[in-house]
Design a protein around this motif. Structure first.
Motif, PDB file in Angstrom:
ATOM      1  N   LEU A   1      29.608 -74.682  15.420  1.00  0.00           N
ATOM      2  CA  LEU A   1      28.669 -75.391  14.551  1.00  0.00           C
ATOM      3  C   LEU A   1      29.273 -75.513  13.167  1.00  0.00           C
ATOM      4  O   LEU A   1      30.099 -74.693  12.767  1.00  0.00           O
ATOM      5  CB  LEU A   1      27.329 -74.669  14.457  1.00  0.00           C
ATOM      6  N   GLN A   2      28.892 -76.565  12.470  1.00  0.00           N
ATOM      7  CA  GLN A   2      29.277 -76.692  11.068  1.00  0.00           C
ATOM      8  C   GLN A   2      28.002 -76.772  10.235  1.00  0.00           C
ATOM      9  O   GLN A   2      27.557 -75.792   9.673  1.00  0.00           O
ATOM     10  CB  GLN A   2      30.196 -77.888  10.886  1.00  0.00           C
ATOM     11  N   CYS A   3      27.342 -77.927  10.233  1.00  0.00           N
ATOM     12  CA  CYS A   3      26.084 -77.972   9.477  1.00  0.00           C
ATOM     13  C   CYS A   3      24.961 -77.269  10.237  1.00  0.00           C
ATOM     14  O   CYS A   3      24.005 -76.801   9.642  1.00  0.00           O
ATOM     15  CB  CYS A   3      25.692 -79.409   9.181  1.00  0.00           C
ATOM     16  N   GLY A   4      25.076 -77.233  11.561  1.00  0.00           N
ATOM     17  CA  GLY A   4      24.092 -76.515  12.362  1.00  0.00           C
ATOM     18  C   GLY A   4      22.849 -77.310  12.717  1.00  0.00           C
ATOM     19  O   GLY A   4      21.983 -76.804  13.439  1.00  0.00           O
ATOM     20  N   TYR A   5      22.758 -78.542  12.240  1.00  0.00           N
ATOM     21  CA  TYR A   5      21.522 -79.300  12.488  1.00  0.00           C
ATOM     22  C   TYR A   5      21.309 -79.586  13.965  1.00  0.00           C
ATOM     23  O   TYR A   5      20.192 -79.523  14.479  1.00  0.00           O
ATOM     24  CB  TYR A   5      21.556 -80.620  11.702  1.00  0.00           C
ATOM     25  N   CYS A   6      22.374 -79.866  14.669  1.00  0.00           N
ATOM     26  CA  CYS A   6      22.256 -80.173  16.096  1.00  0.00           C
ATOM     27  C   CYS A   6      22.188 -78.928  16.956  1.00  0.00           C
ATOM     28  O   CYS A   6      21.905 -79.007  18.155  1.00  0.00           O
ATOM     29  CB  CYS A   6      23.441 -81.020  16.555  1.00  0.00           C
ATOM     30  N   THR A   7      22.472 -77.772  16.366  1.00  0.00           N
ATOM     31  CA  THR A   7      22.692 -76.553  17.152  1.00  0.00           C
ATOM     32  C   THR A   7      21.478 -76.103  17.979  1.00  0.00           C
ATOM     33  O   THR A   7      21.645 -75.714  19.142  1.00  0.00           O
ATOM     34  CB  THR A   7      23.182 -75.414  16.235  1.00  0.00           C
ATOM     35  N   PRO A   8      20.259 -76.143  17.459  1.00  0.00           N
ATOM     36  CA  PRO A   8      19.127 -75.744  18.303  1.00  0.00           C
ATOM     37  C   PRO A   8      19.037 -76.573  19.584  1.00  0.00           C
ATOM     38  O   PRO A   8      18.807 -76.034  20.678  1.00  0.00           O
ATOM     39  CB  PRO A   8      17.910 -75.970  17.405  1.00  0.00           C
TER      40      PRO A   8
ATOM     41  N   LEU B   1      24.360 -85.060  20.562  1.00  0.00           N
ATOM     42  CA  LEU B   1      25.374 -85.505  19.610  1.00  0.00           C
ATOM     43  C   LEU B   1      25.528 -84.502  18.476  1.00  0.00           C
ATOM     44  O   LEU B   1      24.573 -83.848  18.062  1.00  0.00           O
ATOM     45  CB  LEU B   1      24.993 -86.869  19.022  1.00  0.00           C
ATOM     46  N   CYS B   2      26.765 -84.381  17.981  1.00  0.00           N
ATOM     47  CA  CYS B   2      27.058 -83.518  16.837  1.00  0.00           C
ATOM     48  C   CYS B   2      27.866 -84.331  15.847  1.00  0.00           C
ATOM     49  O   CYS B   2      29.017 -84.673  16.108  1.00  0.00           O
ATOM     50  CB  CYS B   2      27.843 -82.281  17.281  1.00  0.00           C
ATOM     51  N   ARG B   3      27.260 -84.638  14.708  1.00  0.00           N
ATOM     52  CA  ARG B   3      27.954 -85.472  13.716  1.00  0.00           C
ATOM     53  C   ARG B   3      29.141 -84.738  13.118  1.00  0.00           C
ATOM     54  O   ARG B   3      30.068 -85.353  12.602  1.00  0.00           O
ATOM     55  CB  ARG B   3      27.002 -85.876  12.596  1.00  0.00           C
ATOM     56  N   CYS B   4      29.111 -83.424  13.146  1.00  0.00           N
ATOM     57  CA  CYS B   4      30.221 -82.656  12.572  1.00  0.00           C
ATOM     58  C   CYS B   4      31.418 -82.588  13.510  1.00  0.00           C
ATOM     59  O   CYS B   4      32.487 -82.142  13.101  1.00  0.00           O
ATOM     60  CB  CYS B   4      29.761 -81.238  12.248  1.00  0.00           C
ATOM     61  N   GLY B   5      31.240 -82.954  14.735  1.00  0.00           N
ATOM     62  CA  GLY B   5      32.367 -82.930  15.668  1.00  0.00           C
ATOM     63  C   GLY B   5      32.752 -81.546  16.108  1.00  0.00           C
ATOM     64  O   GLY B   5      33.942 -81.265  16.332  1.00  0.00           O
TER      65      GLY B   5
HETATM   66  S1  FES Z   1      26.992 -78.913  13.618  1.00  0.00           S
HETATM   67 FE1  FES Z   1      26.448 -80.532  12.313  1.00  0.00          FE
HETATM   68  S2  FES Z   1      25.642 -82.070  13.575  1.00  0.00           S
HETATM   69 FE2  FES Z   1      26.377 -80.531  14.906  1.00  0.00          FE
END
Ligand code: FES
Ligand code: FES
Length: 183
Positions: A114-121, A165-169
């Protein structure tokens, strides 16, 4: 054409229809009164205060809102709350047990998934559901043998997680984390 065709109506908006439900979420029971048009995502976040589940697109395209309903993953932005009151809901808040993070949560940390973590849940709930589907012998679009228990190699994991999808890749870390937990 009758004489009433162009008659303006006083109120074109139909009155909301509400129902009383008892929702089971993360092993707790929540009595709620919801509009029949309300999504599970909004019920979780706005009524129950379970904001771990994220609203990304609100159109069923990103997977950020994925939760488990009766052990199966659903995109909660396209799921009406009235349709799941008979199914146990699990959100990201319900994955840890007795203060111990779920093995997938531990693996996500270990593999920097994870990077920003928004998609993580949504990624985590989807991964829990995907592992159960594979253990149940359900093939994916890339399974070569439709009758064998799928082997969760990178291609299988990527295909089965393709709705998230994960915008952070962070995909390489996500695949590595799921491989660590997969049997
Ligand atoms: S960790 Fe940022 S969108 Fe997936
Ligand atoms: S918020 Fe539900 S799929 Fe994007």
């Amino acid at each position: 054409m009758n004489g009433q065709a162009n008659t303006p109506r006083d109120d074109p908006t139909p009155a909301p229809i509400t129902v009383e439900l008892r929702l089971t979420v993360n092993d707790a029971t929540y009595p709620v009164t919801v509009d029949t048009r309300e999504t599970l995502l909004d019920t979780l976040r706005e009524r129950l205060g379970l904001t771990g589940t994220k609203k990304g697109c609100d159109h069923g395209q990103c997977g950020a809102c994925t939760v488990l309903a009766g052990g199966q993953r659903v995109v909660s932005c396209l799921t009406l709350t009235v349709g799941v009151d008979d199914r146990a809901i699990t959100t990201v808040e319900g994955l840890a047990r007795d203060g111990v993070p779920h093995p997938l949560q531990q693996a996500f940390v270990r593999h920097d998934a994870l990077q920003c973590g928004y998609c993580t849940p949504g990624q985590l709930c989807s991964a829990v559901g995907m592992l159960a589907e594979a253990a149940d012998g359900r093939p994916s679009a890339v399974s070569e043998d439709l009758t064998a228990v799928p082997v969760l190699d990178d291609a299988e994991i990527r295909e089965r997680m393709s709705g998230n999808l994960c915008r952070c890749g962070a995909y390489p870390g996500i695949v590595a984390a799921i491989r660590q937990v997969a049997p």
